[in-house]
Write an enzyme that holds these catalytic residues in place. Structure first.
Site, PDB file in Angstrom:
ATOM      1  N   GLU A 165     -14.805   9.339   6.214  1.00 50.65           N
ATOM      2  CA  GLU A 165     -14.889  10.148   7.410  1.00 50.65           C
ATOM      3  C   GLU A 165     -15.567  11.489   7.310  1.00 50.65           C
ATOM      4  OE1 GLU A 165     -10.654   9.246   9.104  1.00 50.65           O
ATOM      5  OE2 GLU A 165     -11.131  11.399   9.492  1.00 50.65           O
ATOM      6  N   CYS A 194      -1.807  12.631  20.103  1.00 57.22           N
ATOM      7  CA  CYS A 194      -2.131  14.011  19.676  1.00 57.22           C
ATOM      8  C   CYS A 194      -1.901  14.233  18.047  1.00 57.22           C
ATOM      9  CB  CYS A 194      -1.523  15.026  20.384  1.00 57.22           C
ATOM     10  SG  CYS A 194      -1.856  15.038  22.167  1.00 57.22           S
ATOM     11  N   ILE A 251       0.707  -1.172   0.086  1.00 59.89           N
ATOM     12  CA  ILE A 251       0.000  -0.106   0.031  1.00 59.89           C
ATOM     13  C   ILE A 251       0.996   1.240   0.029  1.00 59.89           C
ATOM     14  CG2 ILE A 251      -1.870   1.018   1.283  1.00 59.89           C
ATOM     15  CD1 ILE A 251      -2.507  -1.535  -0.334  1.00 59.89           C
ATOM     16  N   HIS A 303      -1.440  -4.517  11.589  1.00 60.20           N
ATOM     17  CA  HIS A 303      -1.621  -4.095  12.913  1.00 60.20           C
ATOM     18  C   HIS A 303      -0.956  -4.745  14.040  1.00 60.20           C
ATOM     19  CE1 HIS A 303      -4.353  -1.552  10.674  1.00 60.20           C
ATOM     20  NE2 HIS A 303      -3.622  -0.502  11.277  1.00 60.20           N
TER      21      HIS A 303
HETATM   22  N1  GLN Z   1       0.349   4.860   1.416  1.00 61.63           N
HETATM   23  C1  GLN Z   1       0.036   5.091   2.949  1.00 61.63           C
HETATM   24  C2  GLN Z   1       0.849   3.897   3.612  1.00 61.63           C
HETATM   25  O1  GLN Z   1       1.030   2.827   3.116  1.00 61.63           O
HETATM   26  C3  GLN Z   1      -1.515   4.974   3.161  1.00 61.63           C
HETATM   27  C4  GLN Z   1      -1.702   5.051   4.646  1.00 61.63           C
HETATM   28  C5  GLN Z   1      -3.262   5.060   4.919  1.00 61.63           C
HETATM   29  O2  GLN Z   1      -3.837   4.877   4.190  1.00 61.63           O
HETATM   30  N2  GLN Z   1      -3.463   5.275   6.198  1.00 61.63           N
HETATM   31  O3  GLN Z   1       1.256   4.254   4.829  1.00 61.63           O
END
Ligand code: GLN
Ligand code: ZN
Length: 761
Positions: free
Chosen positions: A612, A523, A438, A701
């Site tokens: 969101e 924060c 990603i 995660h």
């Molecule tokens: N390109 C970002 C990553 O891989 C995307 C982060 C996200 O969608 N929160 O960290």
């Protein structure tokens, strides 16, 4: 006389003292007594700041060690069994365990409570867990202690409670299914007890927050309001029901006649509630007008606010209260500390402390119109409005001209998906089930240090560039070795997916201390959009070009989309969100085109915050989705058919927005799915989503390395819902938070899974 009050103040501290103390306590280097001392000092400082600013009725109970909803769960004894101490008495560590999770020696279980967004803010609360046999009993006395503390300091306080219906609404039924509204009768006696105790402490007013009154509520929830407040009516103290984040609309009549002594409404988000409300409000009731924006950083236009307040004062006399629109929890603490903003920009801003002063001066303007201080403040406010109204730093004819020249065809790719994907497949020549990630790769301490040193001027540009190039080469070497099909450069140069771009755009400003609590000790410091936005120079092209030069594989360019940029910034109030999104879209569109020009064949535009942005009320969804989709299309449609546009979204609720997601018309969408076992693909199947999809096949995660079989199974599940030729293989997002060892181990298995699938199909 009108009264100045505040609904809540940021708890984190101007210097993030609470964050630092919490983290030290969790690490074991600060004692509980010391942590409690920090909390006490912050509360004292915050009451004093508000009082000095001229707030007459100060909030108490707005402080929380982690989250105000969590504090309520403890207060009511809503402690899930896995956290319940043997003697039944929760401690501060029980509270932190609920928030952060624990590993029990015996069974290992002790998963933190779920966290989710507080209405449409970027604050996250801990979701209360209710069981079918849930009981409630007063179990936590923090609120009473804090009220005592304030009194000892000589302050008149108005304790703040989350109302019973909002509290239940925010929770989740666990285990056996049941309607959580059924818990109301059991919960109300505890509220009664809390109110009795506050009354016994000599409290005159209590604020009961019922922000769900600005939502579309089912009829049984609406009905429950009257029942609940009839019961609470007996408590011998005055009650102000507070609503915020939107308009009451169909709940206006209901809210106006609740058997309480006052009502607070948000006139920033929903100015048309006034004067309508006057006709519905019983003649004995206080009306609190939230007229200073509690959620943004701009100075209030005092004249404009005052025209409403003067009218209200005439009608309501001493029944008028003046306040920020909502709790100031969502604003940074104190502008006085921003010594690096230029004077002009600074003169346009107001943080929590300044907002309190605005509320106070507005109240005084109503009570003593001739007052010299009032006159001076009004004059200053006029000067600010005039300077903002004309400033060439804000209003850029070139940006506006470009915006005005946008035509529908600019949001339209040259051909439809069917023809585009043919050309892209030919050009990219990827195997079935193509593998990719990603965007980010592990952000090692070395990377952070290099970025920091460069920012502080301690590392020369050439050395910094070489350090980042080395990271890119490393990320590419790893990806090639793993056998991934579409590579990324790894985002080593980016601190944050919004700030990195904001820093390179014209029209954005940055604060030094403008922190806002996101959750617990976390924060965020959102950038501020203050003027028309433009891109003075290419932002990512050199990095991506360099990366592409290092490999013969396809390199995917990586950008953040307009809606996400907008959602995670403080935005302007003088033009609409829609217009700001379009300005951002044009800037990003130029970047997409420049990447194409530089030979990049795939560009990913992340829209992590797309969902969101949805308004709280359904009726407004359509308008939002229209402009949000259009902003995305505008930035994605400047390229040729052969250039493949990806987007990425990281949440798992698509059912109600799938049509809009499809309308974005990205060639490929990657989504977070691993934790939902591909079930969320159902929305895509039912809708017959036409384009390519990459469902995350493992949860990044967790440091756990998933095995190949597990991922093959997930992919097979996916291919039952999505035709195999349209499936991509990728993890969920966020690899930057992991270490290289686990990243590589997991990706080896992922690539193996894709190969098995190719063999099977
Ligand atoms: N390109 C970002 C990553 O891989 C995307 C982060 C996200 O969608 N929160 O960290
Ligand atoms: Zn994501």
């Amino acid at each position: 006389m009108a009264v100045a009050h505040s609904l809540g103040f940021p708890r984190i501290g101007a210097d993030r003292e609470l964050k630092k103390a919490l983290e030290a306590y969790w690490k074991g280097v600060l004692s509980e007594a010391e942590l409690r001392r920090v909390g006490r000092e912050l509360r004292a400082a915050h009451w004093q700041l508000q009082a000095d600013a001229g707030i007459e009725l100060l909030p108490a109970g707005d402080f929380a060690w982690y989250d105000q909803v969590l504090t309520h769960s403890l207060m009511f004894g809503v402690v899930p069994e896995r956290f319940r101490p043997a003697d039944g008495k929760p401690t501060l560590d029980t509270l932190f365990a609920m928030a952060r999770g624990v590993t029990h020696q015996c069974c290992g279980a002790g998963q933190a409570q779920e966290m989710t967004k507080w209405f449409d803010t970027n604050y996250h609360y801990l979701v209360p867990e209710f069981s079918v046999d849930q009981s409630f009993q007063l179990s936590w006395t923090q609120l009473f202690e804090e009220v005592e503390e304030a009194r000892a300091l000589g302050h008149a306080v108005k304790p703040v409670l989350i109302g019973p219906l909002t509290y239940l609404w925010l929770g989740k039924a666990k285990g056996e299914a049941f309607d959580k509204l059924e818990l109301l009768e059991r919960l109300l006696p505890v509220y009664g007890e809390v109110l009795e105790r506050l009354a016994a402490q000599g409290v005159e007013w209590v604020q009961i927050d019922e922000p769900i009154l600005v939502l579309d509520l089912p009829q049984d929830w609406k009905n429950a309001f009257e029942r609940a407040y009839n019961l609470l009516q007996r408590a011998p103290l005055k009650k102000l029901v507070a609503t915020y984040f939107g308009g009451l609309e169909d709940n206006l009549g209901l809210a106006a006649v609740l058997p309480v002594d006052g009502l607070h409404i948000d006139l920033v988000r929903a100015p048309d509630q006034y004067p309508v409300i006057l006709d519905r409000l019983p003649a004995y009731k206080i009306l609190s007008l939230g007229i200073v924006n509690g959620r943004n950083v701009w100075r209030c236009d005092l004249d404009k606010a005052l025209s409403v307040l003067r009218h209200a004062a005439e009608r309501l006399r001493e029944r008028l209260w003046v306040a920020p629109s909502c709790s100031l929890l969502h604003a940074p603490v104190d502008l006085a500390r921003e010594d690096q903003l230029d004077a002009e920009l600074r003169s346009w801003l107001a943080f929590a402390v300044q907002k309190c002063a605005e509320v106070a001066v507005l109240t005084r303007a109503v009570n003593q119109p001739g007052d010299a201080q009032v006159q001076a403040a009004l004059q200053q406010s006029r000067e600010v409005q005039a300077s903002r109204g004309e400033s060439p730093r804000i209003h850029k004819p070139a940006v506006q001209a470009r915006l005005a020249a946008i035509e529908p065809r600019h949001s339209q790719r040259q051909s439809d998906f069917e023809s585009r994907i043919e050309k892209q497949r030919t050009r990219l020549d990827l195997p079935a089930f193509p593998t990719t990630t990603i965007g980010s790769f592990p952000q090692t301490p070395a990377i952070r240090l290099a970025r920091q040193a460069f920012k502080q001027g301690k590392l020369a540009l050439t050395d910094y560039t070489e350090a980042m190039h080395a990271e890119i080469r490393h990320a590419i070497a790893v990806q090639e070795q793993l056998g991934l099909d579409v590579l990324v450069h790894g985002e080593a140069e980016r601190n944050d997916m919004v700030e990195y771009f904001a820093e390179q755009l014209d029209g954005y400003a940055f604060t030094r201390f403008g922190w806002v609590q996101s959750y617990g000790s976390r924060c965020v410091k959102p950038a501020i959009i203050y003027g028309d936005l433009s891109r003075p120079a290419a932002m990512t092209v050199e990095w991506i070009r360099y990366a592409q030069q290092q490999t013969s594989k396809v390199m995917k360019g990586m950008l953040t989309g307009p809606v996400t940029m907008l959602m995670w910034s403080f935005t302007r109030e003088d033009i609409s969100r829609e217009q700001q999104a379009r300005q951002l879209a044009l800037a990003i569109r130029d970047e997409v085109c420049d990447l194409e020009e530089a030979g990049i064949k795939i560009v990913q535009i992340d829209e992590a915050a797309f969902r969101e942005g949805l308004p709280l009320r359904r009726a407004q969804w359509g308008h939002y989705l229209d402009w949000a989709v259009d902003a995305f299309r505008l930035c994605a449609s400047g390229v040729r058919d052969e250039t493949q546009i990806h987007t990425h979204m990281c949440y798992s609720e698509f059912n109600d927005v799938i049509e809009a997601i499809a309308a974005m018309d990205a060639d490929v969408i990657t989504i977070e799915t691993s934790r939902s076992h591909m079930e969320l693909l159902e929305a895509f199947r039912v809708f017959d989503y036409p384009n390519d999809i990459g469902p995350g096949v493992y949860d990044i995660h967790s440091p756990r390395v998933p095995d190949t079989t597990e991922m093959v199974q997930l992919l097979q599940k996916a291919s039952e819902r999505i035709p195999a030729e349209r499936l991509w293989v990728n993890p969920d997002c966020g690899l930057k938070t992991r270490g290289w060892a686990e990243t590589e181990a997991a990706l080896v298995n992922m690539v193996a899974a894709a190969r098995q699938l190719r063999a099977m199909h």
